[in-house]
Write a protein that holds these residues in place. Structure first.
Motif, PDB file in Angstrom:
ATOM      1  N   UNK A  15     -19.377  21.901 -53.445  1.00 31.89           N
ATOM      2  CA  UNK A  15     -20.317  21.650 -54.537  1.00 31.89           C
ATOM      3  C   UNK A  15     -19.724  20.699 -55.572  1.00 31.89           C
ATOM      4  N   UNK A  16     -18.420  20.796 -55.807  1.00 34.83           N
ATOM      5  CA  UNK A  16     -17.752  19.884 -56.728  1.00 34.83           C
ATOM      6  C   UNK A  16     -17.809  18.453 -56.202  1.00 34.83           C
ATOM      7  N   UNK A  17     -17.606  18.282 -54.910  1.00 36.83           N
ATOM      8  CA  UNK A  17     -17.690  16.950 -54.309  1.00 36.83           C
ATOM      9  C   UNK A  17     -19.106  16.397 -54.428  1.00 36.83           C
ATOM     10  N   UNK A  18     -20.104  17.229 -54.208  1.00 39.44           N
ATOM     11  CA  UNK A  18     -21.494  16.776 -54.315  1.00 39.44           C
ATOM     12  C   UNK A  18     -21.802  16.338 -55.745  1.00 39.44           C
ATOM     13  N   UNK A  19     -21.403  17.133 -56.717  1.00 38.66           N
ATOM     14  CA  UNK A  19     -21.627  16.767 -58.118  1.00 38.66           C
ATOM     15  C   UNK A  19     -20.870  15.490 -58.457  1.00 38.66           C
ATOM     16  N   UNK A  20     -19.639  15.361 -57.967  1.00 40.41           N
ATOM     17  CA  UNK A  20     -18.845  14.160 -58.201  1.00 40.41           C
ATOM     18  C   UNK A  20     -19.550  12.924 -57.655  1.00 40.41           C
ATOM     19  N   UNK A  21     -20.110  13.048 -56.471  1.00 45.76           N
ATOM     20  CA  UNK A  21     -20.799  11.911 -55.848  1.00 45.76           C
ATOM     21  C   UNK A  21     -21.975  11.462 -56.702  1.00 45.76           C
TER      22      UNK A  21
END
Length: 64
Positions: A15-21
């Motif tokens: 989820x952190x990677x998705x938000x980062x993207x």
């Protein structure tokens, strides 16, 4: 849903990677979709390798 803390760590990392993207990279939609697809593929590989073996959970249990 994850049953161990390691699974929760993997889910939060995804989820952190998705938000980062979406928030930090600010790429066009097609590029973001590609990155999300790669992240989701990596999540599925981890779930497949480290999770419980997949089995049918609906309907009658054929073992009985």
């Amino acid at each position: 849903m994850p049953s161990a803390w390691q699974g929760w760590v993997v889910l939060v990392a995804y989820l952190t990677v998705v938000v980062f993207i979406f928030r930090v990279l600010r790429q066009p939609l097609y590029a973001s979709a590609c990155y999300i697809g790669l992240a989701t593929g990596a999540l599925l590989v981890v779930c497949w390798c480290k999770g419980e073996p997949p089995r049918w959970r609906w309907g009658k249990d054929r073992r009985h």
